[in-house]
Design a protein around this motif. Structure first.
Motif, short mmCIF file in Angstrom:
data_model
loop_
_atom_site.label_atom_id
_atom_site.label_comp_id
_atom_site.label_asym_id
_atom_site.label_seq_id
_atom_site.Cartn_x
_atom_site.Cartn_y
_atom_site.Cartn_z
N LYS A 40 0.88 -1.09 0.06
CA LYS A 40 -0.07 0.10 -0.19
C LYS A 40 0.87 1.12 -0.03
O LYS A 40 1.82 1.54 0.77
CB LYS A 40 -1.43 0.30 1.30
N ASP A 41 0.51 2.22 -0.50
CA ASP A 41 0.97 3.43 -0.83
C ASP A 41 0.89 4.51 0.49
O ASP A 41 1.95 5.37 1.44
CB ASP A 41 0.58 4.50 -2.20
N HIS A 42 -0.48 4.18 1.13
CA HIS A 42 -0.57 5.17 2.93
C HIS A 42 -1.61 3.71 3.23
O HIS A 42 -2.25 2.94 2.33
CB HIS A 42 -1.03 6.04 2.14
N GLU A 43 -1.74 4.39 4.52
CA GLU A 43 -2.64 3.08 5.29
C GLU A 43 -3.84 2.65 4.64
O GLU A 43 -4.62 1.79 5.46
CB GLU A 43 -2.24 3.97 6.68
N ASP A 44 -4.38 3.30 4.97
CA ASP A 44 -6.27 3.88 4.63
C ASP A 44 -6.25 3.60 2.82
O ASP A 44 -7.79 3.98 2.42
CB ASP A 44 -6.64 5.02 4.58
N GLU A 45 -5.34 3.07 2.05
CA GLU A 45 -5.57 3.58 0.25
C GLU A 45 -6.29 1.93 0.29
O GLU A 45 -6.27 0.87 1.06
CB GLU A 45 -3.78 2.44 -0.60
N ARG A 49 -7.50 -0.86 -5.41
CA ARG A 49 -6.47 0.23 -5.86
C ARG A 49 -5.39 -0.35 -6.18
O ARG A 49 -5.14 -0.01 -6.58
CB ARG A 49 -6.85 1.95 -5.37
N THR A 50 -4.62 -0.38 -4.37
CA THR A 50 -3.50 -1.09 -4.55
C THR A 50 -3.10 -1.53 -5.84
O THR A 50 -1.90 -1.85 -6.50
CB THR A 50 -2.81 -1.87 -3.14
N ARG A 53 -3.00 -0.45 -9.33
CA ARG A 53 -1.77 0.44 -9.01
C ARG A 53 -0.64 -0.05 -9.55
O ARG A 53 -0.13 -0.14 -10.41
CB ARG A 53 -1.96 1.78 -8.07
N ARG A 64 -7.44 0.43 -13.46
CA ARG A 64 -7.91 0.40 -13.22
C ARG A 64 -9.86 1.01 -13.43
O ARG A 64 -9.64 0.31 -14.14
CB ARG A 64 -6.83 2.33 -13.04
#
Length: 153
Positions: A40-45, A49-50, A53, A64
């Motif tokens: 994940k790019d950030h915790e809430d992604e 979407r991960t 991506r 996507r």
């Protein structure tokens, strides 16, 4: 953004209806063949979407939202928790030794040539799902590929 990787990732098995599987070769370990993976790019992604991506970044295949392949990306609702290989632990915060990997599948219409990100992967090949499982360096990746007949639509 944290300088450390988040220990929650996706594994995306890319396959055809004939159960051929795409494997890509890691740039930092040429004996390591694998499916698409990434954190994940950030915790809430959101995990979907991960997955989309990472597929796009690592292969150029666009699944996507709104793309032609978007409906072919499926969450298998399975996860693996595994020990992070020592060679890659420095990418994670101190004390982090385990990763949770969520499994996805992406059915493509035919064997397609990926556009690899050369800093991440150097080669690709399509194999029958059994041969692909045998070629994977990661046991969890091999197990996911062997589940393919259950999830292929």
């Amino acid at each position: 953004m944290s300088p450390f990787k988040i220990p929650e990732s996706v594994l995306v098995v890319i396959y055809t209806r004939a159960l051929d599987v795409l494997l890509i070769q890691r740039a930092d370990a040429d004996d390591f063949w694998q499916s698409v993976t990434g954190s994940k790019d950030h915790e809430d992604e959101p995990l979907m979407r991960t997955a989309a991506r990472e597929v796009h970044e690592e292969t150029g295949f666009d699944c996507r939202p709104g793309s032609a392949l978007a409906t072919q990306l499926r969450d298998w609702h399975l996860q693996n928790v595994y020990e992070i290989y020592p060679r890659w632990r420095a990418r994670y915060a101190p004390g982090v030794t385990r990763n949770t990997e969520h499994l996805f599948g992406l059915c493509v219409p035919e064997r397609m040539a990926p556009l690899l990100a050369p800093r991440e992967h150097t080669a690709w090949r399509w194999l029958s799902y059994r041969d692909a499982a045998d070629a994977c360096f990661s046991p969890s990746n091999a197990e996911a590929i062997l589940l393919l007949p259950q999830f292929a639509s």
